[in-house]
Design an enzyme around this catalytic site. Structure first.
Site, mmCIF file in Angstrom:
data_model
loop_
_atom_site.group_PDB
_atom_site.id
_atom_site.type_symbol
_atom_site.label_atom_id
_atom_site.label_comp_id
_atom_site.label_asym_id
_atom_site.label_seq_id
_atom_site.Cartn_x
_atom_site.Cartn_y
_atom_site.Cartn_z
ATOM 1 N N THR A 197 -2.097 -69.724 -65.124
ATOM 2 C CA THR A 197 -1.778 -69.434 -66.707
ATOM 3 C C THR A 197 -0.429 -69.163 -67.237
ATOM 4 O OG1 THR A 197 -4.105 -69.062 -67.115
ATOM 5 C CG2 THR A 197 -2.554 -68.472 -68.911
ATOM 6 N N ARG A 225 -16.066 -75.772 -69.281
ATOM 7 C CA ARG A 225 -15.593 -74.355 -69.258
ATOM 8 C C ARG A 225 -14.441 -74.163 -69.911
ATOM 9 N NH1 ARG A 225 -11.599 -71.146 -67.033
ATOM 10 N NH2 ARG A 225 -12.020 -68.848 -66.503
ATOM 11 N N ASP A 228 -10.326 -67.586 -71.204
ATOM 12 C CA ASP A 228 -10.076 -66.570 -72.256
ATOM 13 C C ASP A 228 -8.645 -66.953 -72.904
ATOM 14 O OD1 ASP A 228 -8.766 -65.890 -69.543
ATOM 15 O OD2 ASP A 228 -7.611 -64.474 -70.714
ATOM 16 N N THR A 247 -3.426 -63.238 -68.096
ATOM 17 C CA THR A 247 -3.649 -64.015 -67.094
ATOM 18 C C THR A 247 -4.517 -63.609 -66.030
ATOM 19 O OG1 THR A 247 -2.390 -65.194 -65.219
ATOM 20 C CG2 THR A 247 -1.470 -63.214 -65.903
ATOM 21 N N GLY A 248 -5.683 -64.055 -65.543
ATOM 22 C CA GLY A 248 -6.456 -63.634 -64.727
ATOM 23 C C GLY A 248 -7.829 -64.365 -64.802
ATOM 24 N N GLY A 250 -10.749 -65.275 -66.423
ATOM 25 C CA GLY A 250 -11.091 -65.177 -67.929
ATOM 26 C C GLY A 250 -12.368 -64.692 -68.300
#
Length: 354
Positions: A197, A225, A228, A247-248, A250
């Site tokens: 991201t 899907r 976040d 960023t991770g 979500g």
């Protein structure tokens, strides 16, 4: 400019443009957190650092020209969306069905208006469409073909889906599909949960904040899907005190409403931004089983870049005009000072009687 029909609504909600003292502008960016190893080829590492630097310089040029934080955020993110080394725009990963489904969001902290798009497949720069949703509609989020129809209605060209196809991302999907067919879990975290991201947060010379995030999502994701990134309060949030882009993984940012949680600590509890961001990213999210990182910026120009993964593509530029870029977890990015104590941690209360 925002549509005039939004202004009465904002006024009715008690949201209005606030006057702020002039401040030195600041821009912070990320290109994703995750498994970032030192076995990157020299050419690849050089290209990534160059792209991060260009994003900082182009975004900061907007701020130096007196433009808004929203202008800086969208400009910086476009640079990263146009670079195939990042999981956004041109470099988006593939879904299980072999498509590229893109999400983005942007939020103006001063007015707290926001725009987002999800699941678009023919938008070259999703962050620009998210901004158009914010500025030219009464809505916050548009999705899929509806978002693309809106793009066409305002003259934004659509690109052929083949624009997003890169060999590296296609091979990542093929590996994941083979593991799916064999009933195996994905061998490496990058394939299982790609963290590429991109995002930006900015403070402009008028003291206004903004945040934006753009992503291609997760390799091998199914059934439309959405993570976040386009969800206001989860992966993207800004108010008059704080701006955050995450960023991770979500699902965990959604469950913790991560970006909003950081800013509420800053705005309502007056927790220093480094501590607020560290609590959410390095405590709350891992406690549920998730991981990742974030960039956060407050109205005073204080920066936080917490992450709990091996590395995170990141950078910032302030009044010095010098861009700072880092990739690896053990690399000093100039923001590594320990989080400041929360107000409750302080023992030096001037009002406390002996």
């Amino acid at each position: 400019m925002k549509p005039r029909y939004l202004l009465p609504v904002l006024a009715a909600l008690g949201v209005s443009a606030m006057s702020h003292a002039a401040v030195p502008p600041v821009l912070v960016i990320h290109g994703g957190a995750g498994v970032i190893k030192r076995d990157l080829t020299p050419a690849k590492e050089k290209a990534i650092r160059a792209a991060l630097t260009k994003a900082l310089q182009d975004g900061y040029a907007q701020l130096k020209a007196g433009k808004s934080a929203v202008d800086a955020v969208s400009t910086a993110i476009v640079v990263l969306e146009d670079d195939s080394d990042f999981n956004a725009g041109k470099g988006a990963v593939f879904t299980h069905d072999g498509r590229n489904e893109l999400d983005a969001a942007i939020m103006d902290g001063d007015s707290q208006v926001a725009g987002a798009v999800a699941g678009v497949m023919r938008i070259k720069n999703p962050i620009l469409l998210a901004r158009a949703v914010m500025e030219r509609t009464p809505y916050v989020m548009l999705s899929g073909t509806g978002a693309e129809a809106f793009a066409q209605s305002i003259g934004m060209p659509l690109v052929d889906p083949s624009y997003f196809r890169t060999q590296e991302r296609w091979q990542q999907l093929q590996k994941a599909l083979k593991e799916d067919a064999a009933g195996k879990s994905h061998e490496d975290e990058e394939t299982a949960r790609h963290f590429g991201t991109v995002g930006a947060v900015a403070l402009d010379a008028q003291g206004h904040l903004a945040a934006g995030t753009s992503t291609g999502g997760m390799t091998d994701k199914r059934w439309g899907r959405i993570g976040d990134s386009p969800i206001i309060g989860a992966g993207t949030y800004a108010n008059s005190d704080c701006a955050v882009s995450g960023t991770g993984w979500g699902e965990y940012y959604i469950r913790t409403v991560a970006a909003h949680a950081i800013c509420m600590q800053v705005s309502e509890m007056r927790v220093p931004i480094k501590r607020a961001a560290a609590v959410v990213i390095n405590q709350d999210i891992p406690a549920l089983g998730g991981n990742g990182g974030a960039i956060a910026l407050d109205v005073h120009g204080d920066i936080a870049i917490p992450f709990n993964t091996d590395g995170m593509y990141r950078g910032w530029i302030d009044a010095s005009g010098v861009p700072h870029v880092a990739i690896y977890g053990d690399e000093d990015d100039g923001t590594s000072a320990p989080p400041a104590p929360a107000p409750a941690d302080s023992t030096d209360d001037p009002d406390e009687q002996p």
